[in-house]
Design an enzyme around this catalytic site. Structure first.
Site, PDB file in Angstrom:
ATOM      1  CG  ASP A 213     -11.435   4.452   1.435  1.00  0.00           C
ATOM      2  OD1 ASP A 213     -11.648   5.151   2.538  1.00  0.00           O
ATOM      3  OD2 ASP A 213     -12.223   4.746   0.129  1.00  0.00           O
ATOM      4  CD  GLU A 214      -4.069   0.282  -1.230  1.00  0.00           C
ATOM      5  OE1 GLU A 214      -4.549   0.044  -2.496  1.00  0.00           O
ATOM      6  OE2 GLU A 214      -3.211   0.805  -0.948  1.00  0.00           O
ATOM      7  CG  LEU A 215      -4.498   2.398   6.864  1.00  0.00           C
ATOM      8  CD1 LEU A 215      -3.407   1.357   6.872  1.00  0.00           C
ATOM      9  CD2 LEU A 215      -4.116   4.056   7.468  1.00  0.00           C
TER      10      LEU A 215
ATOM     11  CB  SER B 116      -0.903   0.007   1.440  1.00  0.00           C
ATOM     12  OG  SER B 116      -1.708   1.132   1.263  1.00  0.00           O
TER      13      SER B 116
END
Length: 376
Positions: free
Chosen positions: A85-87, A18
């Site tokens: 959002d990925e996190l 990420s």
């Protein structure tokens, strides 16, 4: 926001990266990818994905089907709602015990990430404009949690090459700890491990100590290793210290302080995967571990001195666990463990119509059972 549903498929990737492309794509990230490729580490990078307004099912699947997630926190990471959002999805996966997470603080201070201050905080505030309070709170919580994970700060390294090499070595070590089938030929392991898991209470915030007790050669170490492999992903840090009685026996006239320092050095070296950690005083271990959720297995403990110095609950953060294997039940009782905190490895195991027994230190092989080894 990213979906909270759980993908149950097996792992497709070793590592999910990420990152904020504008900060690292052409430099640091390219070197990381090259190093990982040279070591055979299968890495997912969303370079080719079309970025929309939210993290979609394909990316959620990639996150959840990766054994390790590396969050590369750079100055502009929080300027991307996509990254945030990925996190959030990564931290959900970690909380559910499905994934290890490693942080790299690249040209950014961990405290700025945790508190959303400095340039990092300014970028975050700009991203939050127009977002609901709920979304902003979820992002803030994810940043606070990820900043608390032990990781790599680029400011602490003389060269990026050394950092990347150490990171790759660390990943190789973590991948070696994932559950394997190396114990499949030991009859009776899985039922025992399943029973042990009922004692663990992995959701508790207390520091818990569990004992595995039984005679020599009965399979305590093997069972503890399988248990460790299966539950260690649920902890921030973990280590399996083998043969305590052989490595930390206190000889007559020994210097107790030196032995204690040597144990802390071994514990910290293994738990942080760093060689030659030097401990100058007895307060180092609690300083480094008291805020972290840690799993430690102390294998083959045979003296009260070892337990007194190694099974200290106050060293570890909330939710931590110490698992002890020993032949001496009195040691576990002296530590204050109740009956429901001690698993007894018994001498016989009933497998339906076939009963495997151990007599006079001889382990019998029954050819009609399609297995080679027996762990009793």
């Amino acid at each position: 926001m990213a979906s909270s549903s759980c993908v149950s498929c097996g792992s497709l990737y070793d590592v999910f990266l990420s990152f904020r492309g504008e900060d690292v794509r052409k430099g640091f990230l390219s070197h990381v990818v090259k190093e990982f490729k040279s070591k055979g580490i299968e890495t997912f990078i969303d370079n080719e994905m079309e970025r929309g307004k939210s993290v979609g099912p394909t990316l959620v699947g990639a996150i959840r089907q990766s054994k390790v997630a590396i969050v590369l926190l750079s100055p502009n990471y929080a300027s991307s709602s996509w990254c945030l959002d990925e996190l959030v999805e990564i931290m959900k996966c970690r909380e559910e015990g499905q994934q290890r997470v490693i942080t790299v603080f690249y040209q950014v201070d961990p405290s700025d990430v945790r508190k959303q201050t400095g340039d990092f905080g300014q970028a975050f505030d700009e991203t939050c404009v127009g977002k609901t309070e709920e979304v902003t709170h979820v992002w803030m919580q994810a940043l606070k949690e990820v900043a608390g994970i032990a990781g790599y700060a680029s400011s602490n390294w003389g060269s990026e090459a050394d950092l990347i090499n150490d990171l790759a070595t660390n990943i190789m070590g973590l991948l070696a700890l994932t559950p394997s089938n190396e114990f499949d030929d030991f009859v009776g392991i899985e039922p025992r491990v399943t029973e042990m898991k009922t004692m663990l209470s992995l959701q508790t915030k207390e520091v818990k100590v569990i004992g595995i007790w039984g005679p020599a050669g009965i399979g305590k170490t093997t069972a503890a290793r399988v248990l460790y492999d299966q539950v260690s992903p649920k902890f921030q840090l973990s280590t399996f210290l083998e043969n305590i009685k052989g490595s930390f026996e206190r000889p007559c006239g020994s210097n107790d302080r030196q032995l204690k320092l040597r144990f802390q050095e071994k514990l910290l070296s293994q738990i942080f995967n760093q060689k030659d950690i030097v401990v100058g005083h007895l307060g180092v271990a609690p300083q480094k571990l008291s805020d972290k959720k840690v799993l430690v297995v102390l294998d083959e403990v045979d003296s009260w001195w070892q337990l007194e110095e190694m099974a200290k609950r106050e060293w570890f953060g909330p939710g931590s666990m110490v698992i002890i294997t020993t032949e001496d039940r009195k040691l576990l009782k002296a530590l204050g463990l109740e009956a429901n905190q001690i698993y007894e490895m018994k001498l016989s195991l009933d497998l339906g119509s076939n009963k495997i027994e151990r007599e006079n230190n001889v382990l019998y092989y029954f050819p009609w059972i399609n297995k080679t080894w027996f762990c009793l």
